[in-house]
Design a protein around this motif. Structure first.
Motif, PDB file in Angstrom:
ATOM      1  N   LEU A 228       0.826  -1.214   0.000  1.00 19.48           N
ATOM      2  CA  LEU A 228       0.000   0.000   0.000  1.00 19.48           C
ATOM      3  C   LEU A 228       0.859   1.262   0.000  1.00 19.48           C
ATOM      4  CD1 LEU A 228      -2.916   1.088   0.150  1.00 19.48           C
ATOM      5  CD2 LEU A 228      -2.713   1.034   2.640  1.00 19.48           C
ATOM      6  N   LEU A 229       1.927   1.261   0.790  1.00 27.03           N
ATOM      7  CA  LEU A 229       2.819   2.433   0.857  1.00 27.03           C
ATOM      8  C   LEU A 229       3.511   2.687  -0.484  1.00 27.03           C
ATOM      9  CD1 LEU A 229       4.488   1.967   4.373  1.00 27.03           C
ATOM     10  CD2 LEU A 229       2.992   3.847   3.659  1.00 27.03           C
ATOM     11  N   ILE A 230       3.978   1.618  -1.129  1.00 31.05           N
ATOM     12  CA  ILE A 230       4.633   1.765  -2.436  1.00 31.05           C
ATOM     13  C   ILE A 230       3.637   2.290  -3.466  1.00 31.05           C
ATOM     14  CG2 ILE A 230       5.760   0.553  -4.354  1.00 31.05           C
ATOM     15  CD1 ILE A 230       6.904  -1.412  -2.282  1.00 31.05           C
ATOM     16  N   ALA A 231       2.432   1.699  -3.460  1.00 27.36           N
ATOM     17  CA  ALA A 231       1.401   2.100  -4.426  1.00 27.36           C
ATOM     18  C   ALA A 231       1.001   3.565  -4.232  1.00 27.36           C
ATOM     19  CB  ALA A 231       0.181   1.188  -4.295  1.00 27.36           C
ATOM     20  N   LEU A 232       0.747   3.963  -2.989  1.00 27.36           N
ATOM     21  CA  LEU A 232       0.339   5.350  -2.708  1.00 27.36           C
ATOM     22  C   LEU A 232       1.479   6.331  -2.987  1.00 27.36           C
ATOM     23  CD1 LEU A 232      -1.690   4.906   0.615  1.00 27.36           C
ATOM     24  CD2 LEU A 232      -2.592   5.431  -1.659  1.00 27.36           C
ATOM     25  N   GLY A 233       2.691   5.953  -2.551  1.00 21.13           N
ATOM     26  CA  GLY A 233       3.850   6.811  -2.801  1.00 21.13           C
ATOM     27  C   GLY A 233       4.097   6.994  -4.281  1.00 21.13           C
ATOM     28  N   GLY A 234       4.017   5.891  -5.039  1.00 16.20           N
ATOM     29  CA  GLY A 234       4.211   5.955  -6.487  1.00 16.20           C
ATOM     30  C   GLY A 234       3.154   6.793  -7.168  1.00 16.20           C
ATOM     31  N   TRP A 235       1.912   6.672  -6.709  1.00 16.79           N
ATOM     32  CA  TRP A 235       0.812   7.419  -7.328  1.00 16.79           C
ATOM     33  C   TRP A 235       0.966   8.928  -7.122  1.00 16.79           C
ATOM     34  CZ3 TRP A 235      -2.993   6.435 -10.663  1.00 16.79           C
ATOM     35  CH2 TRP A 235      -3.998   7.393 -10.803  1.00 16.79           C
TER      36      TRP A 235
END
Length: 249
Positions: A228-235
């Motif tokens: 979730l952190l990678i996905a949100l950070g990337g977005w």
């Protein structure tokens, strides 16, 4: 089948469908990453072939599940491959654009097949672990296991494939609209590889990590939190094509 038995099987089926949906999201992301560089027509074909292979491998895995319990090497190869392609992309300054243009359609399909095999083993082993505790039924055996258990696992696998079908197309669309999101996507691929590696290390034949830890709430919380952190950070850190065009002006 008695009502209590039917309710017990129905409840496990619901849990399994949710579980397969989560596991298949990993598969869909990897499929999208691998096929993204292809022209649109070939992209659709690669995704459809990937979906067909995922189905074949999952069904095959159900029939040979007693053998797969001992084949930890398949997950190890899948884990190593996913971590390798993630690091290869992240460590290249040009992010592998030249390689992507030169990569053939057949090579892409072969890579998808390799990833699908690893995900099929992971998915079916998780399903069997969930269904194993269910009581046997008078249905007889299919593929070396109780018929009702086989059907529950089969329905869970089909639900997972439906998730892959729609999620892969969605991921490709997102990555096309926001090309800079691909770095985060490759981090996710690498993290999925770490998950497969953890399952390999927890395999009874390897037993470096306790199996209960890998299947337990602590590791699963860590895994999905990082996802979730990678996905949100990337977005939030990525920019879409329209934003880039506006900046260029």
């Amino acid at each position: 089948m008695e009502l209590t038995l039917l309710l017990e099987y129905g409840w496990v089926l619901i849990i399994l469908i949710i579980l397969e949906g989560l596991l298949s999201a990993d598969n869909a992301l990897v499929l999208a990453i691998m096929s993204k560089h292809l022209p649109k027509e070939q992209q659709k074909k690669a995704i459809n072939i990937g979906l067909l292979l995922a189905f074949i491998f999952r069904i095959g895995a159900i029939f040979i599940i007693s053998y797969l319990f001992h084949v930890w090497q398949v997950q190890a190869i899948g884990a190593a491959y996913l971590i390798f392609i993630s690091l290869k992309h992240l460590l290249k300054k040009d992010h592998g654009q030249k390689d992507k243009k030169g990569k053939s359609y057949r090579m892409t399909v072969a890579q998808i097949a390799l990833a699908d095999i690893a995900f099929a083993v992971d998915s079916i082993l998780a399903a069997v672990a969930l269904v194993l505790a269910l009581p046997d039924t008078p249905m007889g055996d299919i593929g070396g296991m109780d018929g009702a258990k086989f059907i529950v696992i089969l329905l869970g696998a089909i639900a997972g494939l439906i998730v892959i079908r729609f999620a892969a197309a969605y991921f490709v669309k997102i990555l096309t609209e926001r090309p800079s999101l691909e770095t985060a996507a490759m981090l996710l691929v690498g993290w999925v590889g770490v998950k497969l590696l953890m399952h390999t290390l927890a395999h009874p034949s390897v037993h470096v990590i306790p199996h209960d830890f890998v299947e337990g709430p602590i590791w699963n919380t860590i895994f999905w939190s990082v996802m979730l952190l990678i996905a949100l950070g990337g977005w939030f850190l990525s920019k879409g094509k329209t934003e880039k065009n506006d900046e260029a002006k």
